[in-house]
Structures are given as C-alpha cells and as structure tokens.
Design a protein around this motif. Sequence first.
Motif, mmCIF file in Angstrom:
data_model
loop_
_atom_site.group_PDB
_atom_site.id
_atom_site.type_symbol
_atom_site.label_atom_id
_atom_site.label_comp_id
_atom_site.label_asym_id
_atom_site.label_seq_id
_atom_site.Cartn_x
_atom_site.Cartn_y
_atom_site.Cartn_z
ATOM 1 N N UNK A 72 0.781 -1.233 0.000
ATOM 2 C CA UNK A 72 0.000 0.000 0.000
ATOM 3 C C UNK A 72 0.810 1.280 0.000
ATOM 4 N N UNK A 73 2.098 1.205 -0.288
ATOM 5 C CA UNK A 73 2.914 2.419 -0.354
ATOM 6 C C UNK A 73 2.672 3.083 -1.703
ATOM 7 N N UNK A 74 1.978 4.218 -1.684
ATOM 8 C CA UNK A 74 1.613 4.892 -2.930
ATOM 9 C C UNK A 74 2.568 6.021 -3.303
ATOM 10 N N UNK A 75 3.351 6.483 -2.347
ATOM 11 C CA UNK A 75 4.381 7.489 -2.613
ATOM 12 C C UNK A 75 5.716 6.811 -2.313
ATOM 13 N N UNK A 76 6.613 6.704 -3.290
ATOM 14 C CA UNK A 76 7.862 5.973 -3.068
ATOM 15 C C UNK A 76 8.913 6.777 -2.289
ATOM 16 N N UNK A 77 8.489 7.317 -1.168
ATOM 17 C CA UNK A 77 9.369 8.013 -0.220
ATOM 18 C C UNK A 77 8.939 7.489 1.154
ATOM 19 N N UNK A 78 9.883 6.990 1.937
ATOM 20 C CA UNK A 78 9.562 6.436 3.252
ATOM 21 C C UNK A 78 8.741 7.445 4.053
ATOM 22 N N UNK A 79 7.649 6.975 4.651
ATOM 23 C CA UNK A 79 6.837 7.836 5.503
ATOM 24 C C UNK A 79 6.166 6.996 6.581
ATOM 25 N N UNK A 80 6.325 7.454 7.816
ATOM 26 C CA UNK A 80 5.829 6.774 9.003
ATOM 27 C C UNK A 80 4.499 7.401 9.402
ATOM 28 N N UNK A 81 3.435 6.607 9.338
ATOM 29 C CA UNK A 81 2.095 7.091 9.653
ATOM 30 C C UNK A 81 1.903 7.186 11.166
ATOM 31 N N UNK A 82 1.417 8.329 11.613
ATOM 32 C CA UNK A 82 1.032 8.539 13.004
ATOM 33 C C UNK A 82 -0.475 8.787 12.970
ATOM 34 N N UNK A 83 -1.244 7.773 13.372
ATOM 35 C CA UNK A 83 -2.691 7.804 13.190
ATOM 36 C C UNK A 83 -3.412 7.753 14.539
ATOM 37 N N UNK A 84 -3.904 8.893 15.012
ATOM 38 C CA UNK A 84 -4.673 8.869 16.246
ATOM 39 C C UNK A 84 -5.993 8.138 16.026
#
Length: 138
Positions: free
Chosen positions: A97-109
């Motif tokens: 499900x990585x749609x942007x090929x730049x590492x990104x850490x989701x912080x989801x409240x």
Amino acid sequence: MIIDCELCVPEQNPDQRIVFENTHCRFLQLRHSAEPGKALQGAGLIVPKLHKETPFELTPAEWQATYELLHKARAYIDSRHLPDGYNLGWNCGEMAGQHIPHAHFHVLPRYSDERYSGQGIRALFKSRENFRGHSRSD
C-alpha cells in the motif's frame, strides 16, 4: 532530494504543511487533519528529509530523528485532539500500500467513536477476504 516528490518538497502539495522538523526528518500534516470529526483527525507523517524509498534505507541518525519526532508528534496531537489510542506504521512497497515511493511513518490517532474503533492494523490481514490466493474480485 527528488524535485517531483511531494515528501522531498512538501510545499508542492498546498494542503500539506510542515508542523515541525529536526535535522533529519519532518512531521507533516494535511490541513484538513486539524478539523474535528474528519477522518484521520490529527494524523500525520514523519518523513526523512533525504529521499529514501523505504525505512530499510534509513540511517541510524534518521531512525533516532524519527523517534524524537514521534514523541513530539504525540504530545502535539494529544494536546489538540485527545485521541483514545494510536496506530503507527510504515507501508513498504506497492503490494503493502505504499503509494508514494518516499519512506513515511504514519502517526494515526484513533478515537472511541470511530466506526472501526478497536480494530488494529492486523484486522485487514486476518480478514477472511485476505486469504492468499484469492483475487480482489472473489
């Protein structure tokens, strides 16, 4: 930095803002995430400033910077949105499900009045519809 990557150059997305940053990483939020009652209220991303496709490429300094921003992001979100919990995670690769090929850490409240409250990230994987070998149309 990749010029056409919206996480390398966050200003490319007018709805995205840098909330805070340190030497190696940024905490980004979409403007609508500040609105009460919206899906993903308070959510954001921690991204390395240098283009890395997945977290497997991060340096120890980038990991430490991510850790520092995670704690700062939690304090920031807690003070503004009062969530009941959090989901945290990385999507690595298209099949994850990585749609942007730049590492990104989701912080989801997460909030107790959400439709799917109480369901963690494993709920998707444990669902009957996700058994391997089934197509998306089954």
